[in-house]
Scaffold this motif. Structure first.
Motif, PDB file in Angstrom:
ATOM      1  N   ILE A  76      -1.340  25.416  56.127  1.00 39.01           N
ATOM      2  CA  ILE A  76      -0.581  25.921  57.281  1.00 39.01           C
ATOM      3  C   ILE A  76       0.075  24.798  58.074  1.00 39.01           C
ATOM      4  CG2 ILE A  76      -2.120  27.924  57.473  1.00 39.01           C
ATOM      5  CD1 ILE A  76      -3.224  26.581  60.076  1.00 39.01           C
ATOM      6  N   LEU A  77      -0.183  23.544  57.682  1.00 42.21           N
ATOM      7  CA  LEU A  77       0.318  22.396  58.437  1.00 42.21           C
ATOM      8  C   LEU A  77       1.678  21.933  57.931  1.00 42.21           C
ATOM      9  CD1 LEU A  77      -3.004  20.320  58.501  1.00 42.21           C
ATOM     10  CD2 LEU A  77      -2.156  21.926  60.239  1.00 42.21           C
ATOM     11  N   ASP A  78       2.454  21.321  58.824  1.00 44.15           N
ATOM     12  CA  ASP A  78       3.691  20.686  58.371  1.00 44.15           C
ATOM     13  C   ASP A  78       3.331  19.315  57.791  1.00 44.15           C
ATOM     14  OD1 ASP A  78       3.589  18.693  60.431  1.00 44.15           O
ATOM     15  OD2 ASP A  78       4.745  19.955  61.795  1.00 44.15           O
ATOM     16  N   SER A  79       4.304  18.579  57.292  1.00 41.46           N
ATOM     17  CA  SER A  79       4.003  17.339  56.566  1.00 41.46           C
ATOM     18  C   SER A  79       3.347  16.273  57.457  1.00 41.46           C
ATOM     19  CB  SER A  79       5.264  16.786  55.894  1.00 41.46           C
ATOM     20  OG  SER A  79       6.247  16.512  56.863  1.00 41.46           O
ATOM     21  N   ASP A  80       3.782  16.128  58.702  1.00 45.30           N
ATOM     22  CA  ASP A  80       3.165  15.145  59.597  1.00 45.30           C
ATOM     23  C   ASP A  80       1.725  15.538  59.938  1.00 45.30           C
ATOM     24  OD1 ASP A  80       5.415  13.534  59.679  1.00 45.30           O
ATOM     25  OD2 ASP A  80       6.228  14.523  61.472  1.00 45.30           O
ATOM     26  N   GLN A  81       1.529  16.813  60.216  1.00 42.36           N
ATOM     27  CA  GLN A  81       0.186  17.302  60.506  1.00 42.36           C
ATOM     28  C   GLN A  81      -0.725  17.126  59.291  1.00 42.36           C
ATOM     29  OE1 GLN A  81       1.391  21.297  61.455  1.00 42.36           O
ATOM     30  NE2 GLN A  81       1.223  20.961  63.669  1.00 42.36           N
ATOM     31  N   ALA A  82      -0.194  17.413  58.113  1.00 37.03           N
ATOM     32  CA  ALA A  82      -0.978  17.300  56.881  1.00 37.03           C
ATOM     33  C   ALA A  82      -1.411  15.856  56.644  1.00 37.03           C
ATOM     34  CB  ALA A  82      -0.180  17.829  55.691  1.00 37.03           C
ATOM     35  N   ARG A  83      -0.551  14.898  56.949  1.00 40.93           N
ATOM     36  CA  ARG A  83      -0.917  13.478  56.795  1.00 40.93           C
ATOM     37  C   ARG A  83      -2.097  13.127  57.699  1.00 40.93           C
ATOM     38  NH1 ARG A  83       4.357  12.675  55.663  1.00 40.93           N
ATOM     39  NH2 ARG A  83       5.064  12.403  57.807  1.00 40.93           N
ATOM     40  N   MET A  84      -2.053  13.583  58.935  1.00 47.00           N
ATOM     41  CA  MET A  84      -3.175  13.334  59.868  1.00 47.00           C
ATOM     42  C   MET A  84      -4.446  13.979  59.350  1.00 47.00           C
ATOM     43  SD  MET A  84      -1.535  13.781  63.678  1.00 47.00           S
ATOM     44  CE  MET A  84      -3.135  13.581  64.465  1.00 47.00           C
ATOM     45  N   PHE A  85      -4.316  15.202  58.888  1.00 44.85           N
ATOM     46  CA  PHE A  85      -5.459  15.947  58.361  1.00 44.85           C
ATOM     47  C   PHE A  85      -6.041  15.234  57.141  1.00 44.85           C
ATOM     48  CE2 PHE A  85      -7.280  19.389  55.754  1.00 44.85           C
ATOM     49  CZ  PHE A  85      -8.174  19.929  56.668  1.00 44.85           C
ATOM     50  N   ASP A  86      -5.167  14.797  56.226  1.00 44.54           N
ATOM     51  CA  ASP A  86      -5.625  14.108  55.011  1.00 44.54           C
ATOM     52  C   ASP A  86      -6.416  12.850  55.353  1.00 44.54           C
ATOM     53  OD1 ASP A  86      -4.326  16.069  53.585  1.00 44.54           O
ATOM     54  OD2 ASP A  86      -2.636  14.798  52.989  1.00 44.54           O
ATOM     55  N   LYS A  87      -5.927  12.080  56.309  1.00 48.39           N
ATOM     56  CA  LYS A  87      -6.637  10.865  56.717  1.00 48.39           C
ATOM     57  C   LYS A  87      -8.026  11.218  57.260  1.00 48.39           C
ATOM     58  CE  LYS A  87      -2.613   8.050  57.768  1.00 48.39           C
ATOM     59  NZ  LYS A  87      -1.808   7.415  58.818  1.00 48.39           N
ATOM     60  N   SER A  88      -8.106  12.295  58.018  1.00 52.38           N
ATOM     61  CA  SER A  88      -9.390  12.705  58.584  1.00 52.38           C
ATOM     62  C   SER A  88     -10.343  13.205  57.505  1.00 52.38           C
ATOM     63  CB  SER A  88      -9.187  13.793  59.632  1.00 52.38           C
ATOM     64  OG  SER A  88      -8.471  13.258  60.721  1.00 52.38           O
ATOM     65  N   VAL A  89      -9.817  13.916  56.515  1.00 55.81           N
ATOM     66  CA  VAL A  89     -10.654  14.396  55.410  1.00 55.81           C
ATOM     67  C   VAL A  89     -11.232  13.219  54.645  1.00 55.81           C
ATOM     68  CG1 VAL A  89     -10.634  15.604  53.188  1.00 55.81           C
ATOM     69  CG2 VAL A  89      -9.529  16.640  55.172  1.00 55.81           C
ATOM     70  N   VAL A  90     -10.383  12.254  54.311  1.00 62.00           N
ATOM     71  CA  VAL A  90     -10.848  11.073  53.567  1.00 62.00           C
ATOM     72  C   VAL A  90     -11.903  10.329  54.393  1.00 62.00           C
ATOM     73  CG1 VAL A  90     -10.149   8.820  52.668  1.00 62.00           C
ATOM     74  CG2 VAL A  90      -8.776  10.849  52.166  1.00 62.00           C
ATOM     75  N   LYS A  91     -11.644  10.164  55.680  1.00 60.72           N
ATOM     76  CA  LYS A  91     -12.588   9.479  56.550  1.00 60.72           C
ATOM     77  C   LYS A  91     -13.926  10.229  56.593  1.00 60.72           C
ATOM     78  CE  LYS A  91     -13.195   7.991  61.330  1.00 60.72           C
ATOM     79  NZ  LYS A  91     -12.639   8.042  62.681  1.00 60.72           N
ATOM     80  N   ALA A  92     -13.873  11.540  56.735  1.00 58.80           N
ATOM     81  CA  ALA A  92     -15.104  12.331  56.810  1.00 58.80           C
ATOM     82  C   ALA A  92     -15.882  12.284  55.508  1.00 58.80           C
ATOM     83  CB  ALA A  92     -14.764  13.782  57.168  1.00 58.80           C
ATOM     84  N   LEU A  93     -15.182  12.374  54.393  1.00 56.49           N
ATOM     85  CA  LEU A  93     -15.866  12.374  53.088  1.00 56.49           C
ATOM     86  C   LEU A  93     -16.449  11.005  52.763  1.00 56.49           C
ATOM     87  CD1 LEU A  93     -13.466  14.612  50.984  1.00 56.49           C
ATOM     88  CD2 LEU A  93     -15.717  15.216  51.894  1.00 56.49           C
ATOM     89  N   THR A  94     -15.756   9.954  53.104  1.00 55.40           N
ATOM     90  CA  THR A  94     -16.280   8.614  52.795  1.00 55.40           C
ATOM     91  C   THR A  94     -17.363   8.208  53.770  1.00 55.40           C
ATOM     92  OG1 THR A  94     -14.455   7.583  53.993  1.00 55.40           O
ATOM     93  CG2 THR A  94     -14.210   7.817  51.601  1.00 55.40           C
ATOM     94  N   ALA A  95     -17.389   8.776  54.960  1.00 58.94           N
ATOM     95  CA  ALA A  95     -18.456   8.477  55.923  1.00 58.94           C
ATOM     96  C   ALA A  95     -19.788   8.959  55.385  1.00 58.94           C
ATOM     97  CB  ALA A  95     -18.150   9.115  57.271  1.00 58.94           C
TER      98      ALA A  95
END
Length: 145
Positions: A123-142
């Motif tokens: 449901i996100l636009d491309s800028d929002q999706a980039r922010m979301f992707d960074k947060s997902v990677v951060k959460a999973l690697t934490a």
């Protein structure tokens, strides 16, 4: 001697039941901070449009019900595992079957959680999706640290 043997069997059964409860608590823990962080990100740090907010609410409501169902199934699987451990007092066929079932339920929960994340991302636009992707990677690697 029979009473001593009975005491030993009872202690083993008790230890097996405690192990089953311990395994159950490990497997069915409450939501991790990473998932909470992702939801907080979507609700507070990413500026969603009203249409995106409405879609997100529907996605979350749908997943909440499914998650509750799978967590209930996970608790039942853990009880079944504890019962198998108590019955077999070792790594027998019932324990093996119960472990396999537990892993199956855990895998289903993990897959559906990822589907939920991708549905939110969609449901996100491309800028929002980039922010979301960074947060997902951060959460999973934490969790891997």
């Amino acid at each position: 001697m029979p009473s001593r043997r009975l005491l030993i069997v009872g202690l083993i059964a008790f230890a097996a039941a405690i192990a089953g409860v311990f395994i159950g608590r490990i497997v069915s823990e409450p939501p991790r901070a990473s998932e909470t962080e992702l939801h907080a990100l979507l609700h507070s740090e990413i500026d969603l449009t009203p249409a995106q907010e409405a879609k997100l609410e529907r996605i979350e409501a749908k997943f909440a019900g499914r998650r509750r169902t799978l967590e209930t199934e996970m608790r039942a699987a853990n009880i079944r595992l504890a019962q198998a451990i108590e019955a077999e007092h070792g790594y027998g066929p019932r324990v093996t079957e119960a472990i396999d079932h537990t892993h199956n339920v855990m895998g289903t929960l993990q897959k559906e959680t990822l589907e939920h994340l991708f549905a939110m991302r969609a449901i996100l636009d491309s800028d929002q999706a980039r922010m979301f992707d960074k947060s997902v990677v951060k959460a999973l690697t934490a969790d891997a640290r």
